[in-house]
Motif scaffolding. Structure first.
Motif, short mmCIF file in Angstrom:
data_model
loop_
_atom_site.label_atom_id
_atom_site.label_comp_id
_atom_site.label_asym_id
_atom_site.label_seq_id
_atom_site.Cartn_x
_atom_site.Cartn_y
_atom_site.Cartn_z
N LYS A 22 24.35 78.35 34.19
CA LYS A 22 23.46 79.31 35.56
C LYS A 22 23.60 77.97 36.64
O LYS A 22 23.91 79.71 37.50
N THR A 23 23.97 77.44 37.15
CA THR A 23 24.66 77.35 38.54
C THR A 23 25.40 77.58 38.70
O THR A 23 26.09 77.76 39.68
N ALA A 53 27.27 80.02 37.36
CA ALA A 53 26.50 81.60 38.35
C ALA A 53 26.25 82.07 39.09
O ALA A 53 26.64 82.60 40.15
N ASP A 54 25.23 81.09 39.46
CA ASP A 54 24.45 81.13 40.73
C ASP A 54 25.23 80.72 42.07
O ASP A 54 25.14 81.79 42.98
N ARG A 55 26.14 79.99 41.65
CA ARG A 55 27.52 79.99 42.78
C ARG A 55 27.96 80.70 42.93
O ARG A 55 29.00 80.19 44.00
N ALA A 107 20.54 84.92 33.35
CA ALA A 107 20.95 83.34 33.77
C ALA A 107 22.17 83.88 34.89
O ALA A 107 22.93 83.34 35.60
N GLY A 108 22.67 85.24 34.44
CA GLY A 108 24.32 85.58 35.24
C GLY A 108 25.11 85.24 34.58
O GLY A 108 26.22 84.79 35.22
N ASP A 133 27.68 70.34 41.48
CA ASP A 133 27.97 70.67 42.75
C ASP A 133 29.09 70.57 43.35
O ASP A 133 29.99 71.19 44.03
N SER A 158 30.98 82.77 34.57
CA SER A 158 30.19 81.54 33.79
C SER A 158 30.49 81.73 32.86
O SER A 158 30.58 82.96 32.05
#
Length: 271
Positions: free
Chosen positions: A188-189, A191-193, A216-217, A162, A197
């Motif tokens: 995954k994080t 992509a989520d952000r 997961a994107g 992060d 990714s």
């Protein structure tokens, strides 16, 4: 994604010789007249050439000279993010300094910023050494000017993942980065952000299903070059951008099947 082999935009002409930068003349000036690599992920043409560790067989590994030369000559500079004792993100592949740096040794996480700044990066061919680079320094030089391909190395905590993404957010770089990780949760994080990714895998297919990865994107998968061609093709047919690592030269990369969307190479200049 079944596209003919081609280099990315602006690289049809012969690339400039890497001699001047590798001779230790310092970072190359990067401006509109010289930058040939795209500055947004949406502008990539395939297969895209990813300059692994900034061209580790040509320039000091993960040096500003290698990163800027890669960008100038139309390749996407790739780099690895580790952390110093005070949490400063720095660019180095190994979790120890010994292989690539002179002047310091031991675990990167045990080094102070002062020790990091005093070290020098060894040249792969015995040439002049180069200055070490922090993540902020690389982003100051190239952020938003070229698509960069940073990897958050295994061992980073979720807070450190992060932290790095926060740095990217502060600079507004979501459109100009492909962020990598070998850790599925981190990928995954990423992509989520809102970042493109790239999930790094090995010489076998990932343990996660294709549907799980897509859900997961994650848009890119980076398998080992030793993954069988039939499995590379399965990833391609599943809709992922496939970018194997690590080819010795671009010449090897251009021998890959035409449906491969990118490749990592330690020498992007040898065609």
């Amino acid at each position: 994604m079944a596209l003919a082999i081609a280099v990315i935009a602006g690289t049809a002409a012969a690339p400039a010789s890497p001699t001047s930068a590798s001779a230790g003349h310092g970072p190359l000036e990067l401006g509109p007249a010289h930058s040939t690599a795209p500055d947004e992920v949406s502008e990539l043409e395939f297969p895209t050439t990813i300059s692994h560790r900034g061209g580790a067989d040509v320039y000091p590994e993960e040096s500003m000279e290698g990163f800027t030369a890669s960008a100038r000559d139309g390749f996407l500079p790739e780099m690895d993010i580790q952390f110093l004792a005070d949490g400063t993100p720095v660019l180095i592949h190994d979790d120890t300094a010994d292989r690539t740096l002179d002047g310091v040794s031991g675990k990167v996480r045990d080094l102070s910023l002062e020790e990091w700044n005093s070290a020098r990066i060894k040249h792969p061919n015995g040439g002049p050494t180069a200055e070490t680079v922090t993540l902020d320094e690389a982003l100051d030089e190239l952020g938003g000017e070229v698509v960069m391909v940073p990897e958050i190395k295994p061992g980073a905590t979720s807070a450190e993942v992060d932290q790095v993404l926060d740095v990217f957010d502060e600079r507004g770089l979501a459109d100009s980065l492909i962020v990598q990780s070998f850790d599925f949760a981190a990928a995954k994080t990423i992509a989520d952000r809102g970042y493109t990714s790239l999930y790094l895998t090995g010489a076998t297919l990932p343990t996660e299903s294709f549907d799980e990865i897509a859900a997961a994107g994650i848009e890119w998968v980076g398998p080992s070059k030793d993954l069988p061609t039939r499995d590379l093709r399965r990833l391609d047919k599943a809709g992922f951008h496939v970018a194997p690592y690590t080819l010795e030269t671009s010449k090897d990369g251009h021998r890959l099947p035409g449906w491969i969307d990118g490749f990592f190479t330690d020498d992007a200049w040898t065609n």
